[in-house]
Design a protein around this motif. Sequence first.
Motif, PDB file in Angstrom:
ATOM      1  N   LEU A 204       0.824  -1.197   0.000  1.00 43.64           N
ATOM      2  CA  LEU A 204       0.000   0.000   0.000  1.00 43.64           C
ATOM      3  C   LEU A 204       0.862   1.252   0.000  1.00 43.64           C
ATOM      4  CD1 LEU A 204      -2.583  -1.014   2.753  1.00 43.64           C
ATOM      5  CD2 LEU A 204      -2.763  -1.373   0.290  1.00 43.64           C
ATOM      6  N   THR A 205       0.373   2.298  -0.650  1.00 50.32           N
ATOM      7  CA  THR A 205       1.033   3.599  -0.637  1.00 50.32           C
ATOM      8  C   THR A 205      -0.004   4.666  -0.313  1.00 50.32           C
ATOM      9  OG1 THR A 205       0.613   4.064  -2.986  1.00 50.32           O
ATOM     10  CG2 THR A 205       2.645   2.860  -2.434  1.00 50.32           C
ATOM     11  N   LYS A 206       0.443   5.808   0.166  1.00 47.16           N
ATOM     12  CA  LYS A 206      -0.480   6.903   0.468  1.00 47.16           C
ATOM     13  C   LYS A 206      -1.205   7.373  -0.794  1.00 47.16           C
ATOM     14  CE  LYS A 206       1.830   8.662   4.599  1.00 47.16           C
ATOM     15  NZ  LYS A 206       2.467   9.825   5.265  1.00 47.16           N
ATOM     16  N   GLU A 207      -0.514   7.334  -1.917  1.00 42.22           N
ATOM     17  CA  GLU A 207      -1.104   7.806  -3.172  1.00 42.22           C
ATOM     18  C   GLU A 207      -2.311   6.985  -3.600  1.00 42.22           C
ATOM     19  OE1 GLU A 207       2.668   9.433  -2.480  1.00 42.22           O
ATOM     20  OE2 GLU A 207       2.175   7.302  -2.658  1.00 42.22           O
ATOM     21  N   MET A 208      -2.353   5.726  -3.176  1.00 38.64           N
ATOM     22  CA  MET A 208      -3.491   4.865  -3.507  1.00 38.64           C
ATOM     23  C   MET A 208      -4.813   5.418  -2.987  1.00 38.64           C
ATOM     24  SD  MET A 208      -2.365   0.945  -2.853  1.00 38.64           S
ATOM     25  CE  MET A 208      -4.100   0.545  -2.631  1.00 38.64           C
ATOM     26  N   GLY A 209      -4.737   6.185  -1.901  1.00 37.46           N
ATOM     27  CA  GLY A 209      -5.945   6.682  -1.269  1.00 37.46           C
ATOM     28  C   GLY A 209      -6.580   7.881  -1.948  1.00 37.46           C
ATOM     29  N   ASN A 210      -5.916   8.445  -2.944  1.00 36.56           N
ATOM     30  CA  ASN A 210      -6.437   9.628  -3.635  1.00 36.56           C
ATOM     31  C   ASN A 210      -7.644   9.231  -4.483  1.00 36.56           C
ATOM     32  OD1 ASN A 210      -6.747  12.171  -4.679  1.00 36.56           O
ATOM     33  ND2 ASN A 210      -4.710  12.290  -5.609  1.00 36.56           N
ATOM     34  N   LEU A 223     -12.687   1.143  -1.386  1.00 35.46           N
ATOM     35  CA  LEU A 223     -11.374   1.741  -1.177  1.00 35.46           C
ATOM     36  C   LEU A 223     -11.302   2.376   0.209  1.00 35.46           C
ATOM     37  CD1 LEU A 223      -8.634   2.514  -2.638  1.00 35.46           C
ATOM     38  CD2 LEU A 223      -9.691   4.752  -3.005  1.00 35.46           C
ATOM     39  N   ILE A 224     -12.326   3.106   0.585  1.00 39.94           N
ATOM     40  CA  ILE A 224     -12.372   3.753   1.898  1.00 39.94           C
ATOM     41  C   ILE A 224     -12.280   2.711   3.011  1.00 39.94           C
ATOM     42  CG2 ILE A 224     -13.843   5.071   3.481  1.00 39.94           C
ATOM     43  CD1 ILE A 224     -14.929   6.524   0.940  1.00 39.94           C
ATOM     44  N   PRO A 231      -3.492   3.420   4.524  1.00 37.14           N
ATOM     45  CA  PRO A 231      -3.069   4.826   4.619  1.00 37.14           C
ATOM     46  C   PRO A 231      -4.220   5.823   4.600  1.00 37.14           C
ATOM     47  CG  PRO A 231      -2.762   4.065   2.388  1.00 37.14           C
ATOM     48  CD  PRO A 231      -3.258   2.873   3.170  1.00 37.14           C
ATOM     49  N   SER A 232      -5.437   5.364   4.425  1.00 37.03           N
ATOM     50  CA  SER A 232      -6.678   6.139   4.389  1.00 37.03           C
ATOM     51  C   SER A 232      -6.968   6.666   2.988  1.00 37.03           C
ATOM     52  CB  SER A 232      -6.676   7.288   5.404  1.00 37.03           C
ATOM     53  OG  SER A 232      -5.878   8.373   4.966  1.00 37.03           O
ATOM     54  N   ALA A 233      -8.260   6.777   2.684  1.00 38.99           N
ATOM     55  CA  ALA A 233      -8.706   7.353   1.411  1.00 38.99           C
ATOM     56  C   ALA A 233      -8.980   8.841   1.639  1.00 38.99           C
ATOM     57  CB  ALA A 233      -9.964   6.648   0.926  1.00 38.99           C
ATOM     58  N   TYR A 234      -8.726   9.644   0.614  1.00 39.90           N
ATOM     59  CA  TYR A 234      -8.866  11.085   0.799  1.00 39.90           C
ATOM     60  C   TYR A 234      -9.254  11.769  -0.510  1.00 39.90           C
ATOM     61  CZ  TYR A 234      -4.148  11.124  -1.259  1.00 39.90           C
ATOM     62  OH  TYR A 234      -3.076  10.942  -2.097  1.00 39.90           O
ATOM     63  N   THR A 235      -9.747  12.988  -0.359  1.00 41.15           N
ATOM     64  CA  THR A 235     -10.068  13.844  -1.494  1.00 41.15           C
ATOM     65  C   THR A 235      -9.608  15.251  -1.128  1.00 41.15           C
ATOM     66  OG1 THR A 235     -11.831  14.484  -3.030  1.00 41.15           O
ATOM     67  CG2 THR A 235     -12.403  14.415  -0.678  1.00 41.15           C
ATOM     68  N   HIS A 236      -9.878  16.215  -2.009  1.00 39.28           N
ATOM     69  CA  HIS A 236      -9.472  17.597  -1.737  1.00 39.28           C
ATOM     70  C   HIS A 236     -10.700  18.498  -1.725  1.00 39.28           C
ATOM     71  CE1 HIS A 236      -5.720  15.689  -2.997  1.00 39.28           C
ATOM     72  NE2 HIS A 236      -5.103  16.637  -2.318  1.00 39.28           N
ATOM     73  N   TRP A 237     -10.810  19.282  -0.660  1.00 42.47           N
ATOM     74  CA  TRP A 237     -11.948  20.177  -0.451  1.00 42.47           C
ATOM     75  C   TRP A 237     -11.433  21.543  -0.002  1.00 42.47           C
ATOM     76  CZ3 TRP A 237     -13.247  21.847   4.666  1.00 42.47           C
ATOM     77  CH2 TRP A 237     -14.382  22.656   4.736  1.00 42.47           C
ATOM     78  N   MET A 242      -9.072  16.150   2.641  1.00 39.62           N
ATOM     79  CA  MET A 242     -10.148  15.626   3.490  1.00 39.62           C
ATOM     80  C   MET A 242     -10.117  14.113   3.431  1.00 39.62           C
ATOM     81  SD  MET A 242     -14.304  16.033   3.148  1.00 39.62           S
ATOM     82  CE  MET A 242     -14.458  17.606   4.001  1.00 39.62           C
ATOM     83  N   LYS A 243      -9.871  13.483   4.571  1.00 36.91           N
ATOM     84  CA  LYS A 243      -9.904  12.027   4.636  1.00 36.91           C
ATOM     85  C   LYS A 243     -11.341  11.563   4.842  1.00 36.91           C
ATOM     86  CE  LYS A 243      -5.225  11.404   6.448  1.00 36.91           C
ATOM     87  NZ  LYS A 243      -4.394  10.815   7.539  1.00 36.91           N
ATOM     88  N   LEU A 244     -11.713  10.509   4.135  1.00 33.72           N
ATOM     89  CA  LEU A 244     -13.040   9.922   4.289  1.00 33.72           C
ATOM     90  C   LEU A 244     -12.878   8.585   5.000  1.00 33.72           C
ATOM     91  CD1 LEU A 244     -14.663  10.663   0.800  1.00 33.72           C
ATOM     92  CD2 LEU A 244     -14.357  12.169   2.762  1.00 33.72           C
ATOM     93  N   TRP A 245     -13.499   8.467   6.176  1.00 35.35           N
ATOM     94  CA  TRP A 245     -13.325   7.269   6.987  1.00 35.35           C
ATOM     95  C   TRP A 245     -14.509   6.314   6.927  1.00 35.35           C
ATOM     96  CZ3 TRP A 245      -8.695   6.019   8.399  1.00 35.35           C
ATOM     97  CH2 TRP A 245      -7.745   7.016   8.679  1.00 35.35           C
ATOM     98  N   ARG A 246     -15.696   6.863   6.657  1.00 35.96           N
ATOM     99  CA  ARG A 246     -16.866   5.985   6.600  1.00 35.96           C
ATOM    100  C   ARG A 246     -17.847   6.546   5.588  1.00 35.96           C
ATOM    101  NH1 ARG A 246     -21.494   5.654   9.884  1.00 35.96           N
ATOM    102  NH2 ARG A 246     -20.629   7.280  11.248  1.00 35.96           N
TER     103      ARG A 246
END
Length: 331
Positions: A204-210, A223-224, A231-237, A242-246
Motif C-alpha cells: 500500500l502507498t499513500k497515493e493509492m488513497g487519492n 477503497l475507503i 493509509p486512508s482514502a482522501y479527497t481535496h476540499w 479531506m480524509k473519508l473514513w466511513r
Amino acid sequence: MRVIFMGTPDFSVGTLEALIAAGHDVCLAVTQPDKPKGRGKEMQFPPVKETALKYGIPVYQPRKIREPECVEELKKYNADVMVVIAFGQILPKTILELTPYGCINVHASLLPKYRGAAPIQWSIIEGETVTGVTTMQMDEGLDTGDMIMKEEVPITENETGESLHDKLAKAGAQLCVKTLTALEDKTAVFEKQGESPTAYAKMLTKEMGNIDWEQSAVQIERLIRGLNSWPSAYTHWNGKVMKLWRAKAKAEVSAERKTGAEEGAEAGAETQAAFARPGTVIAVGKDEFAVQTGDGVLYVYEVQIPGKKRMETGAFLRGYTMEPGTVLTRE
C-alpha cells in the motif's frame, strides 16, 4: 516443538503468543531493527520484540537476513521449525532449509489468491466476500510454497482493513498451532499451489488513497473501507486534504423521503444526481453529505481535515460550510 519465530508487526504478535500458550519452546524471536518514530525520532521496538521481551525470549534483529553470519546465528538454537509471519525480508534457501521442518508461513489470504504484501486490504478493495488464512511450507518464491491448512473468514458488509486485520490475526494464530501439531503428528497434508486468480497484492502507498470520483460509488466505498486505518482514502476540499473514513454507496437514490440522519441528503440528491459531474456534492443533510460518482452516489458519514481528529460528518457540518455544488477533486 522448539521454534524460532520470525515476524515484525502487530499481525505477528497473536501467533507468537498462541505458540507460547500451546507449550511450544520459542527459543528465539527474529524481527526487524528498531526504527525512529514521531517528532522526537525516538527509537521504537517492533511489536514482536516487545512481546518477546515480555516473555523472556531472546531477540535477534539482523539488518539483512541473507548475510552468512545470520545463518550461523540461527544454527546455534537447534530449532525444529521456523514460523514466519509478516517478517519483512525475503529468506534465502539456506535459512528455508535450516531446520528439520523448514519454514512455516502464515499468510493472510486463501492462497493462491492475493499473494503479496497487502492481502487483507486488497481483498476488501476488490470486493471479496470471503477471505481467510493459509499456512504453507515456504519456498524461494513469493507466497508460492505448498499449502498445509486453510481457515475461511467472511468479509462483512462494513468490514474495514483494520477490523479484518484483527480477525485474520486471530484465525492465523489458531491455524498455526494446529499446523505445528499436524507436522509433529505427521498428519499434515501438503498441497501444491496453482496459478493465482488474482493480481499480486502489492504494498500500500499513500497515493493509492487519492479518490478518483470517476469510479463507481461501490468501488470508492470499498477503497475507503480497505484503506481504513492506513493509509486512508482522501479527497481535496477547499484546498485541504479531506480524509473519508466511513461512507456508503448507493446505486440510485430512492424517490421515497426518508426519516432520520439521511433525510436531508437523500431528499435533494435525487433531483441533482442526473446533472452533476463526478465529485460534485449533490446534497447536504444534517449528518451526511452525498457525492456524485461515475456510477451511483456516495454518502459520507465520517471525515477528517488537517489539524483535526476524525469526526462524524454531522459534527463537521456544524463547524464548516459544505454547500451542494461543491466539487471534491483529486488535486
